[in-house]
Enzyme design. Structure first.
Site, PDB file in Angstrom:
ATOM      1  N   TYR A  24       0.832  -1.196   0.000  1.00 36.97           N
ATOM      2  CA  TYR A  24       0.000   0.000   0.000  1.00 36.97           C
ATOM      3  C   TYR A  24       0.874   1.256   0.000  1.00 36.97           C
ATOM      4  O   TYR A  24       1.512   1.588   0.999  1.00 36.97           O
ATOM      5  CB  TYR A  24      -0.934   0.015   1.204  1.00 36.97           C
ATOM      6  CG  TYR A  24      -1.851  -1.183   1.297  1.00 36.97           C
ATOM      7  CD1 TYR A  24      -2.286  -1.844   0.161  1.00 36.97           C
ATOM      8  CD2 TYR A  24      -2.271  -1.664   2.534  1.00 36.97           C
ATOM      9  CE1 TYR A  24      -3.114  -2.946   0.236  1.00 36.97           C
ATOM     10  CE2 TYR A  24      -3.121  -2.765   2.623  1.00 36.97           C
ATOM     11  CZ  TYR A  24      -3.520  -3.402   1.469  1.00 36.97           C
ATOM     12  OH  TYR A  24      -4.351  -4.504   1.552  1.00 36.97           O
TER      13      TYR A  24
ATOM     14  N   HIS B   2       0.492 -12.061   1.063  1.00 33.25           N
ATOM     15  CA  HIS B   2      -0.370 -11.126   0.351  1.00 33.25           C
ATOM     16  C   HIS B   2      -0.602 -11.532  -1.102  1.00 33.25           C
ATOM     17  O   HIS B   2       0.331 -11.598  -1.897  1.00 33.25           O
ATOM     18  CB  HIS B   2       0.267  -9.736   0.403  1.00 33.25           C
ATOM     19  CG  HIS B   2      -0.661  -8.624   0.040  1.00 33.25           C
ATOM     20  ND1 HIS B   2      -0.265  -7.308   0.012  1.00 33.25           N
ATOM     21  CD2 HIS B   2      -1.969  -8.614  -0.290  1.00 33.25           C
ATOM     22  CE1 HIS B   2      -1.286  -6.538  -0.317  1.00 33.25           C
ATOM     23  NE2 HIS B   2      -2.335  -7.316  -0.521  1.00 33.25           N
TER      24      HIS B   2
END
Length: 314
Positions: free
Chosen positions: A56, A120
């Site tokens: 992010y 992830h």
């Protein structure tokens, strides 16, 4: 704020948790001061879990959180981040990078340990590597006390069975699969409970599809999906409501999902979501919206390697 147990971890998560992808400017440019106020307000309103990732903002989200959290007692929050995905095309789930990634995240976040560490978006790689290399490396780090609980995140439902049929996990995180439009995660709850896995849901708005906001450029919704979702949103507006309100209320209602992760760099949004969570859901409006969305119920898109995805409906 209500709290629910996360599988067998012993953790109690608020039914709304703060997703920090917004701090990485994944949806829009953000005002840093607003972003920081959003996190602090979320904690003040009872959200006790923060979810982030080095992906992010390519580290920005973790760094901003580190600046904020240094002034907040560690016992006030639970913190989770991820590893393996570092930009749109850079994935590295090797044991060497696992150890490095955990240490980098600890440094950025300014903490001594992480409550949850997730692999992830494993659908982008050969998932057998997760079984053979990534998870064993993570278990060693868990034994060192740097991470309390480990798991996976990703989009296809097939990730869950592929991993859990071969390995043990503490938690899983699924996104876009328990919303007004897609409830595929609900079908997996019996299987996940049989594996004693804590279930975290994320993205009740399906990346703005179930809001009145414009979709981000990268959204994969087809013209038909966009049109039907807009019809549902317009129906809510005509009834004096907001489809985003219904989306939040629907996604937190399932008692088997420990939490629903949602994030914004706008403090007003955070305050609004908490307010909505405390109000009863309009069952009549819910039935009407679900009927409008029925033609696209459980529509999904391909993410990562095609072979790692769920079978498309015939």
């Amino acid at each position: 704020m209500k709290f629910r147990p996360l599988g067998q971890t012993g953790l109690q998560l608020s039914w709304l948790s703060f997703g920090a992808s917004s701090l990485g400017q994944e949806f829009r440019k953000v005002d840093v001061s607003d972003a920081m106020r959003s996190v602090r307000l979320a904690l003040d309103l009872g959200m006790n879990f923060i979810d982030t990732s080095p992906y992010y903002g390519r580290g920005l989200s973790e760094c901003l959180l580190g600046l904020l959290l240094k002034d907040i007692r560690r016992e006030r929050y639970l913190l989770g981040t991820k590893l393996g995905r570092y930009d749109g095309s850079h994935f590295d789930f090797s044991a060497k990078r696992v150890a490095e990634s955990v240490d980098v995240s600890l440094h950025r976040l300014g903490v001594d340990y992480l409550d949850i560490m997730l692999c992830h978006d494993i659908e982008f790689v050969d998932r057998q590597q997760i079984i053979d290399e990534t998870l064993p490396a993570l278990r060693k780090i868990k034994e060192q006390g740097k991470v309390r609980f480990i798991g996976i995140s990703g989009y296809p439902m097939s990730n869950l069975h592929f991993v859990l049929d071969q390995a043990e996990l503490d938690v899983v995180l699924s996104y876009n699969h328990y919303t007004l439009q897609n409830t595929m995660l609900a079908d997996e709850i019996p299987y996940l409970k049989s594996k004693n896995v804590g279930i975290m849901n994320a993205a009740p708005f399906s990346a703005r599809l179930l809001t009145n906001q414009p979709l981000p450029p990268w959204h994969k919704a087809t013209p038909e999906v966009r049109a039907i979702a807009k019809a549902a949103a317009d129906h809510c507006a005509a009834r004096g409501s907001d489809i985003a309100k219904l989306a939040v209320q629907f996604s937190i209602a399932n008692e088997d999902l420990a939490t629903c992760i949602v994030g914004s760099a706008n403090p007003a949004n955070v305050e609004q979501w908490v307010k909505w969570s405390e109000e009863p859901i309009d069952q009549e409006l819910l039935a009407e919206v679900l009927a409008i969305l029925q033609p696209i119920h459980n529509w999904f898109y391909i993410e990562g390697k095609p072979e790692n995805n769920d079978p498309l409906p015939s």
